[in-house]
Design a protein around this motif. Structure first.
Motif, PDB file in Angstrom:
ATOM      1  N   LEU A  17      12.099  48.033  27.944  1.00 44.03           N
ATOM      2  CA  LEU A  17      13.122  47.062  27.572  1.00 44.03           C
ATOM      3  C   LEU A  17      14.064  46.859  28.755  1.00 44.03           C
ATOM      4  O   LEU A  17      14.497  47.824  29.394  1.00 44.03           O
ATOM      5  CB  LEU A  17      13.918  47.545  26.360  1.00 44.03           C
ATOM      6  CG  LEU A  17      13.318  47.287  24.985  1.00 44.03           C
ATOM      7  CD1 LEU A  17      14.249  47.810  23.900  1.00 44.03           C
ATOM      8  CD2 LEU A  17      13.062  45.803  24.773  1.00 44.03           C
ATOM      9  N   LEU A  18      14.384  45.597  29.021  1.00 39.89           N
ATOM     10  CA  LEU A  18      15.321  45.254  30.092  1.00 39.89           C
ATOM     11  C   LEU A  18      16.609  44.720  29.480  1.00 39.89           C
ATOM     12  O   LEU A  18      16.571  43.925  28.541  1.00 39.89           O
ATOM     13  CB  LEU A  18      14.719  44.193  31.012  1.00 39.89           C
ATOM     14  CG  LEU A  18      13.361  44.512  31.645  1.00 39.89           C
ATOM     15  CD1 LEU A  18      12.885  43.318  32.466  1.00 39.89           C
ATOM     16  CD2 LEU A  18      13.433  45.756  32.503  1.00 39.89           C
ATOM     17  N   GLU A  19      17.728  45.154  29.998  1.00 40.09           N
ATOM     18  CA  GLU A  19      19.024  44.684  29.509  1.00 40.09           C
ATOM     19  C   GLU A  19      19.717  43.871  30.598  1.00 40.09           C
ATOM     20  O   GLU A  19      19.564  44.149  31.793  1.00 40.09           O
ATOM     21  CB  GLU A  19      19.913  45.850  29.088  1.00 40.09           C
ATOM     22  CG  GLU A  19      20.253  46.813  30.197  1.00 40.09           C
ATOM     23  CD  GLU A  19      21.143  47.958  29.718  1.00 40.09           C
ATOM     24  OE1 GLU A  19      21.740  47.833  28.634  1.00 40.09           O
ATOM     25  OE2 GLU A  19      21.249  48.967  30.443  1.00 40.09           O
ATOM     26  N   PRO A  20      20.499  42.846  30.211  1.00 42.59           N
ATOM     27  CA  PRO A  20      21.204  42.043  31.215  1.00 42.59           C
ATOM     28  C   PRO A  20      22.368  42.826  31.822  1.00 42.59           C
ATOM     29  O   PRO A  20      23.071  43.562  31.127  1.00 42.59           O
ATOM     30  CB  PRO A  20      21.693  40.830  30.428  1.00 42.59           C
ATOM     31  CG  PRO A  20      21.798  41.323  29.026  1.00 42.59           C
ATOM     32  CD  PRO A  20      20.727  42.358  28.845  1.00 42.59           C
ATOM     33  N   VAL A  21      22.555  42.640  33.101  1.00 36.17           N
ATOM     34  CA  VAL A  21      23.655  43.270  33.837  1.00 36.17           C
ATOM     35  C   VAL A  21      24.522  42.163  34.411  1.00 36.17           C
ATOM     36  O   VAL A  21      24.020  41.176  34.957  1.00 36.17           O
ATOM     37  CB  VAL A  21      23.123  44.189  34.953  1.00 36.17           C
ATOM     38  CG1 VAL A  21      24.272  44.742  35.794  1.00 36.17           C
ATOM     39  CG2 VAL A  21      22.316  45.328  34.359  1.00 36.17           C
ATOM     40  N   ALA A  22      25.834  42.319  34.259  1.00 35.21           N
ATOM     41  CA  ALA A  22      26.780  41.313  34.745  1.00 35.21           C
ATOM     42  C   ALA A  22      27.620  41.885  35.874  1.00 35.21           C
ATOM     43  O   ALA A  22      27.919  43.091  35.907  1.00 35.21           O
ATOM     44  CB  ALA A  22      27.692  40.850  33.612  1.00 35.21           C
ATOM     45  N   GLU A  23      27.987  41.028  36.795  1.00 34.43           N
ATOM     46  CA  GLU A  23      29.014  41.398  37.771  1.00 34.43           C
ATOM     47  C   GLU A  23      30.365  41.105  37.128  1.00 34.43           C
ATOM     48  O   GLU A  23      30.648  39.962  36.755  1.00 34.43           O
ATOM     49  CB  GLU A  23      28.879  40.610  39.074  1.00 34.43           C
ATOM     50  CG  GLU A  23      29.940  41.022  40.080  1.00 34.43           C
ATOM     51  CD  GLU A  23      29.951  40.173  41.342  1.00 34.43           C
ATOM     52  OE1 GLU A  23      30.333  40.694  42.394  1.00 34.43           O
ATOM     53  OE2 GLU A  23      29.590  38.981  41.263  1.00 34.43           O
ATOM     54  N   VAL A  24      31.177  42.118  36.976  1.00 36.25           N
ATOM     55  CA  VAL A  24      32.481  42.008  36.340  1.00 36.25           C
ATOM     56  C   VAL A  24      33.550  42.106  37.418  1.00 36.25           C
ATOM     57  O   VAL A  24      33.538  43.023  38.240  1.00 36.25           O
ATOM     58  CB  VAL A  24      32.670  43.125  35.281  1.00 36.25           C
ATOM     59  CG1 VAL A  24      34.061  43.048  34.671  1.00 36.25           C
ATOM     60  CG2 VAL A  24      31.618  43.005  34.199  1.00 36.25           C
ATOM     61  N   ARG A  25      34.470  41.155  37.407  1.00 36.32           N
ATOM     62  CA  ARG A  25      35.597  41.146  38.348  1.00 36.32           C
ATOM     63  C   ARG A  25      36.877  41.294  37.531  1.00 36.32           C
ATOM     64  O   ARG A  25      37.213  40.414  36.738  1.00 36.32           O
ATOM     65  CB  ARG A  25      35.618  39.836  39.142  1.00 36.32           C
ATOM     66  CG  ARG A  25      34.423  39.676  40.076  1.00 36.32           C
ATOM     67  CD  ARG A  25      34.173  38.225  40.458  1.00 36.32           C
ATOM     68  NE  ARG A  25      35.386  37.540  40.820  1.00 36.32           N
ATOM     69  CZ  ARG A  25      35.844  37.425  42.077  1.00 36.32           C
ATOM     70  NH1 ARG A  25      35.170  37.980  43.072  1.00 36.32           N
ATOM     71  NH2 ARG A  25      36.948  36.771  42.332  1.00 36.32           N
ATOM     72  N   VAL A  26      37.553  42.420  37.720  1.00 35.41           N
ATOM     73  CA  VAL A  26      38.735  42.749  36.940  1.00 35.41           C
ATOM     74  C   VAL A  26      39.958  42.707  37.859  1.00 35.41           C
ATOM     75  O   VAL A  26      40.003  43.406  38.870  1.00 35.41           O
ATOM     76  CB  VAL A  26      38.625  44.146  36.295  1.00 35.41           C
ATOM     77  CG1 VAL A  26      39.792  44.387  35.344  1.00 35.41           C
ATOM     78  CG2 VAL A  26      37.308  44.289  35.557  1.00 35.41           C
ATOM     79  N   LEU A  27      40.936  41.893  37.481  1.00 37.02           N
ATOM     80  CA  LEU A  27      42.181  41.783  38.253  1.00 37.02           C
ATOM     81  C   LEU A  27      43.280  42.483  37.469  1.00 37.02           C
ATOM     82  O   LEU A  27      43.609  42.081  36.347  1.00 37.02           O
ATOM     83  CB  LEU A  27      42.529  40.305  38.468  1.00 37.02           C
ATOM     84  CG  LEU A  27      43.790  40.013  39.292  1.00 37.02           C
ATOM     85  CD1 LEU A  27      43.616  40.500  40.727  1.00 37.02           C
ATOM     86  CD2 LEU A  27      44.102  38.520  39.289  1.00 37.02           C
ATOM     87  N   VAL A  28      43.859  43.550  38.052  1.00 35.24           N
ATOM     88  CA  VAL A  28      44.873  44.337  37.360  1.00 35.24           C
ATOM     89  C   VAL A  28      45.968  44.749  38.346  1.00 35.24           C
ATOM     90  O   VAL A  28      45.739  44.810  39.554  1.00 35.24           O
ATOM     91  CB  VAL A  28      44.279  45.615  36.729  1.00 35.24           C
ATOM     92  CG1 VAL A  28      43.410  45.291  35.544  1.00 35.24           C
ATOM     93  CG2 VAL A  28      43.516  46.434  37.754  1.00 35.24           C
ATOM     94  N   PRO A  29      47.165  45.051  37.824  1.00 31.52           N
ATOM     95  CA  PRO A  29      48.189  45.665  38.675  1.00 31.52           C
ATOM     96  C   PRO A  29      47.687  47.001  39.231  1.00 31.52           C
ATOM     97  O   PRO A  29      46.867  47.686  38.621  1.00 31.52           O
ATOM     98  CB  PRO A  29      49.371  45.866  37.721  1.00 31.52           C
ATOM     99  CG  PRO A  29      49.176  44.850  36.652  1.00 31.52           C
ATOM    100  CD  PRO A  29      47.687  44.739  36.480  1.00 31.52           C
ATOM    101  N   ASP A  30      48.212  47.371  40.388  1.00 28.10           N
ATOM    102  CA  ASP A  30      47.720  48.563  41.083  1.00 28.10           C
ATOM    103  C   ASP A  30      47.775  49.816  40.214  1.00 28.10           C
ATOM    104  O   ASP A  30      46.907  50.689  40.313  1.00 28.10           O
ATOM    105  CB  ASP A  30      48.539  48.790  42.362  1.00 28.10           C
ATOM    106  CG  ASP A  30      48.284  47.710  43.405  1.00 28.10           C
ATOM    107  OD1 ASP A  30      47.277  46.985  43.258  1.00 28.10           O
ATOM    108  OD2 ASP A  30      49.087  47.576  44.347  1.00 28.10           O
ATOM    109  N   GLU A  31      48.782  49.928  39.335  1.00 30.77           N
ATOM    110  CA  GLU A  31      48.927  51.164  38.573  1.00 30.77           C
ATOM    111  C   GLU A  31      47.814  51.360  37.543  1.00 30.77           C
ATOM    112  O   GLU A  31      47.653  52.462  37.005  1.00 30.77           O
ATOM    113  CB  GLU A  31      50.286  51.207  37.860  1.00 30.77           C
ATOM    114  CG  GLU A  31      50.540  50.075  36.889  1.00 30.77           C
ATOM    115  CD  GLU A  31      51.364  48.951  37.503  1.00 30.77           C
ATOM    116  OE1 GLU A  31      52.178  48.357  36.773  1.00 30.77           O
ATOM    117  OE2 GLU A  31      51.176  48.698  38.711  1.00 30.77           O
ATOM    118  N   TYR A  32      47.037  50.314  37.271  1.00 27.11           N
ATOM    119  CA  TYR A  32      45.964  50.439  36.284  1.00 27.11           C
ATOM    120  C   TYR A  32      44.577  50.511  36.913  1.00 27.11           C
ATOM    121  O   TYR A  32      43.575  50.542  36.192  1.00 27.11           O
ATOM    122  CB  TYR A  32      46.009  49.264  35.307  1.00 27.11           C
ATOM    123  CG  TYR A  32      47.284  49.188  34.508  1.00 27.11           C
ATOM    124  CD1 TYR A  32      47.625  50.202  33.623  1.00 27.11           C
ATOM    125  CD2 TYR A  32      48.159  48.120  34.645  1.00 27.11           C
ATOM    126  CE1 TYR A  32      48.810  50.144  32.890  1.00 27.11           C
ATOM    127  CE2 TYR A  32      49.341  48.047  33.919  1.00 27.11           C
ATOM    128  CZ  TYR A  32      49.655  49.065  33.044  1.00 27.11           C
ATOM    129  OH  TYR A  32      50.824  49.008  32.324  1.00 27.11           O
TER     130      TYR A  32
END
Length: 737
Positions: free
Chosen positions: A640-655
């Motif tokens: 079985l193959l599962e889809p993989v996404a490129e995730v881009r997360v923009l957060v303040p430095d403290e997180y």
């Protein structure tokens, strides 16, 4: 601030029609949920005489009575317009939802407005300026939008206005906290038994005048001797902040030299700095006392709006092109110019039908004229583009449940337009002989999926039309008809957004739907080479069916799809039936061979077979090809193959640390980080899509509402064996039911 005498005002303070842009102020109220924006609008309406002392309009309804969903939820979920009149100006107050799920409505309000009031609650002093509010402040700063801050809930025990203004200056002032300063200080009344001293009035720092609101009517008093020393430090800091923004470069030297700068010059410099968006005054406001007409600070706030905030003439209009993309000259806010208006909100009225809230940027919009509607470029979200002519219905200004007719709507003003059946939020209205298209504003990308299905046959018949109307109202919704999973999927900004969408489907459009588990499109592939024979031989009287084919299956690199090759020699399979075998193989691959997911990344080679001169046919060899592929899978491991996404997360430095740890816990691989502006980091990771179905909700909790993310599908990868087995068990259980 220009000519303010050209607004025709109806009874009870109604501002129905403005004739000149200079007499208009468009202001959006921004703030987190529960900060008191709607209450503030009602208090301003009472002070302006638009509602009675019970807070009701002429028909007995209140300003917030117009939406049943908001009533039931006790929360604003959509942008609402409340027009008022003050000092000869028409003031369009745009009350935007504070909850993060409805940021699309807020963005529409920012587009329609020329200035913003940030509403901060003193009751939430520990987090008076949450991260989401700071992000919106930065958005306004990026486009130079003038901003002021209004502090509400001063009647809450143990509030400290001085400390709160310092917090606002540090959080919102950036490198210049002195650009965020109070214009007035609260005057505190006698202490209550719990030790709280409520605010009963305001003292003007520039004028040194005291305004007493304790009776519900504003009264001007001179300051007493005890009050004057308390305001001098704040007054001096305010004057220095105003002078720092003055265009008169000699003013600071004169002030430092001991010269007493006249009040008129200070007020004029203050108004110019506010209109330019370089100085941000802080004011306090509260509803009127029982039976009163004027709430604390409401007069001062309306004066600031009409005198300090810019007119539409002072704000640049959005860029325009032709619908084909050819550039056009910049628009001017001229009632006699070419018509250019934008639909900033779409809603449905049970009696009027579709209602469009429109901001006119150029020209004059009139009832019963034909305009051109240009589409908005959101086809990828299920929103149809438009390029049609439509006839404008009636124009009116909303006021609670009432609708006040407008004879026309000039450049700079807002109006509701009836019966624009094709126009959706984000569309441009222009002259039918000179079509224009405005550059769209930024819409957040919905990342929370919900799969739905109609509850009954009657609902199934109405579902498509109901979803289309829902999409027309809300451009932050994305509609997906997933071809792999055969599911109808609503993509939303959050759980509250999702709930409201379903409630609108049910109550407005009469469509009952059920939520079903959202399926992620998996794939199958062969884990090893295999061979098999497909034999389809039937004889039941008359014309029979005969087809035998031998195939070899080999796995291919990811992304290869399904390849078919022919190595038959000697005519064992007649040439006319080789395409039939391929068709059967591809049809079976699309249906899957183990769990019902499409089969990919294989090469199927036809190596041998048999045919009958009479009973062989196209259909028989299609069936044989499909049987051969299923037979090959029965004796070979299928991954079985599962889809993989490129995730881009923009957060303040403290997180950044918590976000990276959370992504790793979702079987993600962090591939890099980079700075994305002061105090903010972009985290890039590759994560299986099965693990981020609810990431929109989880990230909001993890980052206290300050994080944003997007995702792009990159490839399919083999699923871990224990998860793949779990999927197979679920499929077997479904087949057994």
């Amino acid at each position: 601030m220009g000519d303010k005498a050209n607004t025709r005002i109806g009874a009870a303070g109604r501002a129905a029609t403005a004739d000149r842009p200079s007499s208009i102020r468009n202001v959006v109220l921004v703030g987190h949920s529960g900060s008191g924006k709607t209450t503030l609008v009602e208090a301003l309406a009472l002070t302006a005489g638009a509602v009675n002392r019970a807070g009701r309009v002429e028909d007995g309804s209140t300003l917030s009575d117009h939406d049943e969903i908001e009533h039931r939820r006790q929360r604003s979920v959509q942008l609402s317009l409340v027009p008022l009149e003050w000092a000869g100006c028409k003031v369009n107050l745009l009350d935007a939802p504070g909850y993060a799920d409805f940021v699309g409505e807020l963005r529409a309000g920012l587009r329609a407005a020329d200035a913003a009031l940030f509403v901060v609650s003193a009751a939430q002093e520990a987090d008076a300026v949450p991260g989401s509010t700071r992000l919106l402040w930065e958005e306004c700063a990026a486009v130079g939008m003038p901003r002021a801050i209004v502090v509400t809930h001063l009647d809450t025990a143990r509030t400290d206005f001085d400390r709160l203004t310092r917090v606002c200056g540090e959080a919102l002032g950036g490198d210049d906290p002195d650009a965020v300063l109070p214009l007035y200080l609260p005057v505190l009344g006698p202490e209550t038994p719990d030790g709280h001293a409520p605010a009963t009035g305001l003292v003007g720092l520039l004028t040194r005048k005291v305004f007493d609101y304790s009776t519900g009517e504003r009264k001007e008093n001179p300051p007493d001797d005890a009050q004057l020393p308390l305001i001098e430090d704040a007054r001096n800091r305010l004057i220095e902040g105003i002078i720092a923004e003055s265009e008169d470069e000699t003013l600071m030297d004169r002030y430092v030299g001991g010269e007493d700068i006249d009040l008129k010059s200070l007020v004029e410099d203050l108004e110019r700095a506010v209109a330019r968006g370089t100085f941000h005054p802080v004011l306090a406001a509260a509803p009127a006392a029982p039976g009163g007409r004027q709430g604390l600070g409401t007069v001062e706030l309306l004066d600031l709006i009409t005198r300090g905030f810019p007119t539409p003439l002072e704000r640049p209009a959005p860029e325009v092109t032709t619908p084909q993309g050819a550039p056009r000259p910049a628009l001017a806010c001229d009632p006699d110019g070419p018509l250019a208006a934008e639909v900033v909100k779409t809603s449905s009225d049970p009696y009027v039908g579709r209602v469009s809230l429109v901001r006119v940027f150029s020209g004059t919009l009139r009832p019963d004229e034909t305009v051109h509607v240009s589409g908005h470029g959101l086809a990828g979200r299920g929103h149809e583009d438009h390029d049609v002519d439509e006839r404008v219905g009636a124009l009116f200004a909303p006021f609670g449940k009432q609708q006040h007719p407008m004879s026309h709507c000039v450049a700079g003003d807002l109006a509701c337009v009836a019966r624009l059946s094709r126009a959706e939020t984000g569309d441009t209205l222009s002259d039918k002989d000179d079509p224009l298209l405005m550059a769209p504003w930024t819409m957040p990308d919905p990342q929370l999926p919900l799969a739905i299905r109609a509850r009954g046959k009657a609902d199934e018949d109405k579902l498509s039309q109901g979803l289309a109307r829902l999409a027309a109202e809300d451009p932050t919704l994305r509609l997906e008809q997933n071809q792999d999973t055969r599911q109808v999927v609503l993509w939303c900004l959050g759980e509250a957004h999702l709930d409201v969408a379903l409630e609108r489907l049910r109550t407005r459009y009469g469509v009952q739907v059920d939520a079903v588990p959202h399926e992620v499109a998996l794939r199958e592939t062969f884990a090893a080479p295999a061979t098999a024979r497909g034999r389809h031989v039937k004889q039941s009287g008359g014309h029979g069916q005969y087809a035998i084919c031998d195939i070899r299956v080999e796995p291919l690199p990811p992304g290869s799809g399904v390849e078919f090759a022919d190595e038959v020699v000697g005519g064992a399979v007649p040439r006319q039936f080789v395409p039939s075998v391929e068709k059967g193989v591809r049809a079976q691959a699309a249906r899957g061979v183990a769990t019902g997911y499409p089969l990919v990344d294989i090469r199927v080679t036809l190596v041998d077979g048999k045919a009958h001169s009479v009973d062989s046919s196209d259909a028989a060899f299609q069936t044989a090809g499909a049987l051969a592929l299923r037979e090959a899978a029965s004796g070979t491991p299928v991954s079985l193959l599962e889809p993989v996404a490129e995730v881009r997360v923009l957060v303040p430095d403290e997180y950044v640390g918590p976000v990276m740890s959370d992504l790793s816990g979702r079987r993600g691989r962090v591939v890099g980080t980079e700075q994305a502006g002061p105090g903010r980091t972009l985290v890039r990771a590759e994560v299986p899509e099965l693990e981020i179905d609810r990431y929109a909700v989880d990230l909001r909790s993890l980052s206290h509402g300050t994080g944003r993310f997007d995702r792009v599908h990159v490839r399919h990868e083999p699923m871990p064996p224990h998860l793949a087995e779990k999927v197979r068990e679920e499929k077997r259980a479904q087949s057994a039911r």
